[in-house]
Design a protein around this motif. Structure first.
Motif, PDB file in Angstrom:
ATOM      1  N   ALA A   1      19.970  -3.957  -7.629  1.00  0.00           N
ATOM      2  CA  ALA A   1      19.592  -4.813  -6.618  1.00  0.00           C
ATOM      3  C   ALA A   1      18.216  -5.422  -7.055  1.00  0.00           C
ATOM      4  O   ALA A   1      17.450  -4.936  -7.824  1.00  0.00           O
ATOM      5  N   LEU A   2      17.979  -6.500  -6.227  1.00  0.00           N
ATOM      6  CA  LEU A   2      16.579  -7.371  -6.565  1.00  0.00           C
ATOM      7  C   LEU A   2      15.946  -7.695  -5.131  1.00  0.00           C
ATOM      8  O   LEU A   2      16.514  -8.704  -4.707  1.00  0.00           O
ATOM      9  N   ASP A   3      15.018  -7.242  -4.971  1.00  0.00           N
ATOM     10  CA  ASP A   3      14.281  -7.873  -3.738  1.00  0.00           C
ATOM     11  C   ASP A   3      13.345  -8.976  -4.310  1.00  0.00           C
ATOM     12  O   ASP A   3      12.672  -8.970  -5.308  1.00  0.00           O
ATOM     13  N   LEU A   4      13.186  -9.951  -3.563  1.00  0.00           N
ATOM     14  CA  LEU A   4      12.293 -10.926  -3.739  1.00  0.00           C
ATOM     15  C   LEU A   4      11.479 -11.219  -2.270  1.00  0.00           C
ATOM     16  O   LEU A   4      11.911 -10.864  -1.160  1.00  0.00           O
ATOM     17  N   ALA A   5      10.310 -11.815  -2.460  1.00  0.00           N
ATOM     18  CA  ALA A   5       9.452 -12.269  -1.302  1.00  0.00           C
ATOM     19  C   ALA A   5       9.710 -13.454  -0.688  1.00  0.00           C
ATOM     20  O   ALA A   5       9.753 -14.442  -1.335  1.00  0.00           O
ATOM     21  N   LEU A   6       9.812 -13.626   0.527  1.00  0.00           N
ATOM     22  CA  LEU A   6       9.825 -14.753   1.285  1.00  0.00           C
ATOM     23  C   LEU A   6       8.166 -15.335   1.352  1.00  0.00           C
ATOM     24  O   LEU A   6       7.201 -14.773   1.227  1.00  0.00           O
ATOM     25  N   PRO A   7       8.211 -16.862   1.273  1.00  0.00           N
ATOM     26  CA  PRO A   7       7.045 -17.435   1.256  1.00  0.00           C
ATOM     27  C   PRO A   7       6.058 -16.958   2.383  1.00  0.00           C
ATOM     28  O   PRO A   7       6.612 -16.670   3.573  1.00  0.00           O
ATOM     29  N   ARG A   8       4.888 -16.830   2.423  1.00  0.00           N
ATOM     30  CA  ARG A   8       3.939 -16.593   3.325  1.00  0.00           C
ATOM     31  C   ARG A   8       2.419 -16.952   3.310  1.00  0.00           C
ATOM     32  O   ARG A   8       2.323 -17.459   2.215  1.00  0.00           O
ATOM     33  N   ILE A   9       1.801 -16.892   4.175  1.00  0.00           N
ATOM     34  CA  ILE A   9       0.246 -17.241   4.005  1.00  0.00           C
ATOM     35  C   ILE A   9      -0.432 -15.994   3.908  1.00  0.00           C
ATOM     36  O   ILE A   9      -0.296 -14.909   4.621  1.00  0.00           O
ATOM     37  N   ASN A  10      -1.324 -15.899   2.582  1.00  0.00           N
ATOM     38  CA  ASN A  10      -2.016 -14.878   2.087  1.00  0.00           C
ATOM     39  C   ASN A  10      -3.231 -14.651   3.118  1.00  0.00           C
ATOM     40  O   ASN A  10      -3.991 -15.614   3.343  1.00  0.00           O
ATOM     41  N   VAL A  11      -3.389 -13.621   3.715  1.00  0.00           N
ATOM     42  CA  VAL A  11      -4.593 -13.086   4.186  1.00  0.00           C
ATOM     43  C   VAL A  11      -5.110 -11.933   3.362  1.00  0.00           C
ATOM     44  O   VAL A  11      -4.726 -11.132   2.745  1.00  0.00           O
ATOM     45  N   ALA A  12      -6.556 -12.026   3.634  1.00  0.00           N
ATOM     46  CA  ALA A  12      -7.496 -10.870   2.893  1.00  0.00           C
ATOM     47  C   ALA A  12      -7.126  -9.350   3.794  1.00  0.00           C
ATOM     48  O   ALA A  12      -7.179  -9.502   4.863  1.00  0.00           O
ATOM     49  N   SER A  13      -6.866  -8.447   3.105  1.00  0.00           N
ATOM     50  CA  SER A  13      -6.838  -7.134   3.660  1.00  0.00           C
ATOM     51  C   SER A  13      -8.127  -6.613   4.204  1.00  0.00           C
ATOM     52  O   SER A  13      -9.294  -6.738   3.467  1.00  0.00           O
ATOM     53  N   THR A  14      -8.084  -5.949   5.128  1.00  0.00           N
ATOM     54  CA  THR A  14      -9.366  -5.372   5.729  1.00  0.00           C
ATOM     55  C   THR A  14      -9.258  -4.206   5.565  1.00  0.00           C
ATOM     56  O   THR A  14     -10.557  -3.306   5.735  1.00  0.00           O
ATOM     57  N   LYS A  15      -8.612  -3.561   4.972  1.00  0.00           N
ATOM     58  CA  LYS A  15      -8.471  -1.911   4.331  1.00  0.00           C
ATOM     59  C   LYS A  15      -9.715  -1.781   3.198  1.00  0.00           C
ATOM     60  O   LYS A  15      -9.847  -2.598   2.208  1.00  0.00           O
ATOM     61  N   ARG A  16     -10.315  -0.602   3.230  1.00  0.00           N
ATOM     62  CA  ARG A  16     -11.531  -0.459   2.291  1.00  0.00           C
ATOM     63  C   ARG A  16     -11.126   0.472   1.151  1.00  0.00           C
ATOM     64  O   ARG A  16      -9.971   0.879   1.250  1.00  0.00           O
ATOM     65  N   HIS A  17     -11.833   0.212   0.077  1.00  0.00           N
ATOM     66  CA  HIS A  17     -11.420   1.113  -0.886  1.00  0.00           C
ATOM     67  C   HIS A  17     -11.398   2.533  -0.791  1.00  0.00           C
ATOM     68  O   HIS A  17     -12.252   3.031   0.271  1.00  0.00           O
ATOM     69  N   LYS A  18     -10.520   3.151  -1.406  1.00  0.00           N
ATOM     70  CA  LYS A  18     -10.885   4.640  -1.506  1.00  0.00           C
ATOM     71  C   LYS A  18     -12.266   5.336  -1.904  1.00  0.00           C
ATOM     72  O   LYS A  18     -12.581   4.672  -2.975  1.00  0.00           O
ATOM     73  N   PRO A  19     -12.872   5.952  -1.055  1.00  0.00           N
ATOM     74  CA  PRO A  19     -14.362   6.140  -1.505  1.00  0.00           C
ATOM     75  C   PRO A  19     -14.405   7.108  -2.538  1.00  0.00           C
ATOM     76  O   PRO A  19     -13.470   7.765  -2.877  1.00  0.00           O
ATOM     77  N   VAL A  20     -15.466   6.872  -3.230  1.00  0.00           N
ATOM     78  CA  VAL A  20     -16.026   7.789  -4.388  1.00  0.00           C
ATOM     79  C   VAL A  20     -16.033   9.093  -3.788  1.00  0.00           C
ATOM     80  O   VAL A  20     -16.553   9.398  -2.822  1.00  0.00           O
ATOM     81  N   ALA A  21     -15.613  10.189  -4.983  1.00  0.00           N
ATOM     82  CA  ALA A  21     -16.003  11.560  -4.371  1.00  0.00           C
ATOM     83  C   ALA A  21     -17.386  11.807  -3.907  1.00  0.00           C
ATOM     84  O   ALA A  21     -18.203  11.078  -4.135  1.00  0.00           O
ATOM     85  N   PHE A  22     -17.584  12.464  -2.920  1.00  0.00           N
ATOM     86  CA  PHE A  22     -18.806  12.662  -2.336  1.00  0.00           C
ATOM     87  C   PHE A  22     -19.997  12.973  -3.115  1.00  0.00           C
ATOM     88  O   PHE A  22     -19.921  13.843  -4.261  1.00  0.00           O
ATOM     89  N   TYR A  23     -21.008  12.466  -2.952  1.00  0.00           N
ATOM     90  CA  TYR A  23     -22.381  12.632  -3.605  1.00  0.00           C
ATOM     91  C   TYR A  23     -23.511  12.420  -2.710  1.00  0.00           C
ATOM     92  O   TYR A  23     -23.262  11.866  -1.482  1.00  0.00           O
ATOM     93  N   ASP A  24     -24.789  12.925  -2.921  1.00  0.00           N
ATOM     94  CA  ASP A  24     -25.731  12.767  -2.133  1.00  0.00           C
ATOM     95  C   ASP A  24     -26.484  11.348  -2.324  1.00  0.00           C
ATOM     96  O   ASP A  24     -26.812  10.855  -3.108  1.00  0.00           O
ATOM     97  N   LYS A  25     -26.138  10.458  -1.351  1.00  0.00           N
ATOM     98  CA  LYS A  25     -26.554   9.125  -1.483  1.00  0.00           C
ATOM     99  C   LYS A  25     -27.971   8.965  -1.386  1.00  0.00           C
ATOM    100  O   LYS A  25     -28.598   8.083  -1.684  1.00  0.00           O
ATOM    101  N   ARG A  26     -28.819   9.705  -0.556  1.00  0.00           N
ATOM    102  CA  ARG A  26     -30.207   9.670  -0.543  1.00  0.00           C
ATOM    103  C   ARG A  26     -30.791   9.950  -2.133  1.00  0.00           C
ATOM    104  O   ARG A  26     -31.864   9.373  -2.449  1.00  0.00           O
ATOM    105  N   LEU A  27     -30.320  11.040  -2.784  1.00  0.00           N
ATOM    106  CA  LEU A  27     -30.598  11.288  -3.906  1.00  0.00           C
ATOM    107  C   LEU A  27     -30.133  10.250  -4.980  1.00  0.00           C
ATOM    108  O   LEU A  27     -31.021   9.908  -5.934  1.00  0.00           O
TER     109      LEU A  27
END
Length: 598
Positions: free
Chosen positions: A498-524
């Motif tokens: 099987a082979l899926d292809l994409a229909l043409p569309r208008i590209n828009v920027a994703s508003t999703k943020r990056h996966k955060p870096v593992a916790f660290y003390d930002k003040r330090l």
């Protein structure tokens, strides 16, 4: 290899080699020629720096830019390595002193430009200096198919003619198949060890936005990242200066960089950026190789680049520390049309063919309806079966449809045309054109002539590009970009998958943020960044030469309290422990005792 492991840990502060590095080092130490393809930030330098410290004699490193040489040498010296560069910035007295050190065997790595290396009788010194290894960095510059061909690199092939036994390691982050073959031939590498890492930089998110209101799009994006460092690439000097002035007017610490600026101004801008005294550089491609700043968090292309290699290299200047970064391109088909007309006016026919092929691939990336990372990696022959999940197409997918029949029609047409024609011609045949060329060639009699007349030119262009992106078709740059079937296309032609292809569309920027870096003390982390900046200023080096952001984050996570624990931080070797360890340990302990003092 135990000695190599010791050098890696004690000098460079890393506990283990990255994938492929140990095997490359082993072959270099065995005296074998090598060609190494690794992505920007993938650790190419260690592949010759570690052997250089284990071999008897001098390693000569060919490097194209003065700034790149200086950063490499500064970093090596901080790690206790006797390294130097020879270029036009040295005074006569400094050059004489360096030659004396070389004659006494006091230098382990010498960085030099190809022009200086090949000038006059410089290579007559090789035997006296016991040159044991030649490293050619940015090796794609030697190839006529490379995106940054430099004639001065072409003479490097003479070195193997003169010193046949001298092992050579060529390294690059951007080379397609034609470029790789050209590098091997021109450098005359003998039975080389070939290593090709994945070109993937998973920490970079690739995003393409339709270019509607470019200034507002740019301003709004940069303002959301006001405390981060970024690079904005533009296609003209006028636009560079205009955008830099506008951003400055918005209170953003930005500066312009292009080739027409005075050398002193370019050096000032680059140095301020390297030292975290400038957040944004708006630049032409003149702001190129040698940007070894690890904490660039975004790279924006205000205009479409001329080729995939340049785009890959420029976006690769983001996230060199392995932390999340974003590559944003503003795409307007009208910009692409203007640039294509400029390329079509190139006088040299072969150069025009090469540039046209490469630009078409860049346009295909901008108009892609499939995972952008797949498009990018497949261009370099690094075929990825699964979408990445970290580009705008993956995060905001276009509509899909059952594209098997369309794919079979397109692939069959390429086959019937004896795999000897480009995209435009294939589409004309599919849509049943009766233009003079098709009739003269007799292609109006083919069974595939007109089988796609119910779809538009743009539809078939999208289908063919997707088939290229998915590794079912390839474009042969050495044959005027003709379409050719790949082995993977057989199962599609037979209808076995099987082979899926994409229909043409208008590209828009994703508003999703990056996966955060593992916790660290930002003040330090902020406190450690201030300390790093203070120490770097005292030594007149960029902050990342002391430690990069990834090392500071690890410190803010692990909270080392003694020298043994501090040595476990990635990037901390014995020399850096000796030079900086106490200052950072004291800062961490003071912070733990009184966090409000930060």
């Amino acid at each position: 290899m135990r000695s190599a492991q010791q050098v890696l840990q004690e000098v460079f502060g890393y506990n283990q080699f990255r994938q492929g590095q140990a095997e490359i080092v082993k072959n270099v130490l065995a005296g074998r020629d090598s060609l190494v393809l690794m992505p920007t930030g993938g650790g190419k330098s260690l592949c010759y720096q570690v052997p250089a410290l284990l071999l008897d004699g001098l390693t000569v490193v060919v490097s194209p830019l003065i700034s790149l040489m200086k950063d490499q040498v500064d970093s090596l010296k901080r790690n206790g390595v006797e390294a130097a560069y020879l270029n036009s910035t040295l005074t006569r007295e400094q050059s004489q002193q360096l030659f004396s050190q070389l004659n006494r065997g006091q230098i382990k790595l010498l960085y030099i430009s190809p022009e200086r290396l090949m000038y006059g009788d410089f290579m007559d010194n090789f035997d006296r200096w016991q040159v044991c290894l030649l490293a050619v960095d940015e090796a794609h510059c030697i190839s006529q198919w490379g995106h940054d061909f430099r004639p001065e690199y072409a003479a490097l092939g003479q070195i193997k003619q003169r010193f046949a036994a001298l092992p050579v390691i060529a390294l690059t982050a951007t080379a397609d198949q034609a470029t790789r073959e050209d590098i091997l031939a021109r450098l005359m590498l003998h039975d080389p060890f070939l290593f090709k890492a994945s070109f993937d930089r998973p920490n970079i998110r690739y995003t393409v936005q339709e270019k509607y209101h470019p200034w507002q799009q740019l301003r709004d994006y940069v303002k959301t990242r006001s405390d981060e460092c970024g690079i904005i690439y533009c296609g003209s000097r006028r636009r560079v200066e205009e955008l830099a002035a506008k951003l400055t007017g918005e209170g953003i610490h930005a500066a312009a960089y292009h080739a027409r600026l005075a050398l002193e101004e370019r050096q000032r801008v680059q140095e301020a950026f390297q030292r975290d005294e400038l957040n944004v550089v708006v630049a032409t491609v003149a702001f190129g190789m040698g940007i070894d700043k690890p904490n660039v968090r975004y790279v924006i292309h205000y205009d479409i680049p001329r080729n995939i290699e340049a785009y890959y290299q420029e976006t690769g200047r983001g996230g060199r520390d392995g932390l999340p970064s974003e590559a944003v391109m503003l795409y307007d088909p009208a910009d692409a049309a203007r640039l294509r007309r400029m390329i079509d006016e190139t006088a040299d026919e072969q150069q025009r063919r090469v540039e046209s092929h490469k630009f078409n691939a860049m346009v295909a990336f901008g108009e892609a309806q499939t995972c952008r990372r797949q498009v990018l990696l497949n261009y370099f022959g690094d075929y990825q079966a699964q979408p990445c999940g970290n580009c705008d197409v993956c995060l905001d997918p276009p509509q899909r449809y059952d594209g098997l029949e369309d794919a079979q029609k397109a692939l069959s047409c390429v086959y019937r045309l004896n795999q000897s024609y480009g995209i435009g011609y294939v589409i004309e045949v599919l849509r049943g054109s009766l233009n003079q060329r098709i009739v003269e060639q007799g292609h109006d009699k083919l069974s595939t002539h007109g089988i796609g007349k119910n779809h538009s030119h743009e539809h078939w262009l999208s289908v063919l590009r997707q088939l290229i992106h998915q590794g079912l078709l390839s474009q042969n740059i050495t044959r005027a970009s003709v379409l050719q079937l790949t082995p993977a296309s057989r199962s599609v032609l037979r209808g076995e998958i099987a082979l899926d292809l994409a229909l043409p569309r208008i590209n828009v920027a994703s508003t999703k943020r990056h996966k955060p870096v593992a916790f660290y003390d930002k003040r330090l982390f902020a406190l450690l960044r201030r300390l790093r900046k203070q120490l770097a200023d005292e030594e007149a080096v960029p902050p990342f030469v002391v430690f990069n952001d990834a090392a500071l984050i690890e410190m803010a996570q692990a909270l080392p309290s003694n020298e043994r624990e501090f040595l476990n931080i990635s990037g901390v070797g014995h020399k850096k422990l000796e030079r900086y360890g106490q200052a950072f340990l004291d800062a961490i302990i003071r912070y733990q005792n009184n966090p409000l003092s930060a």
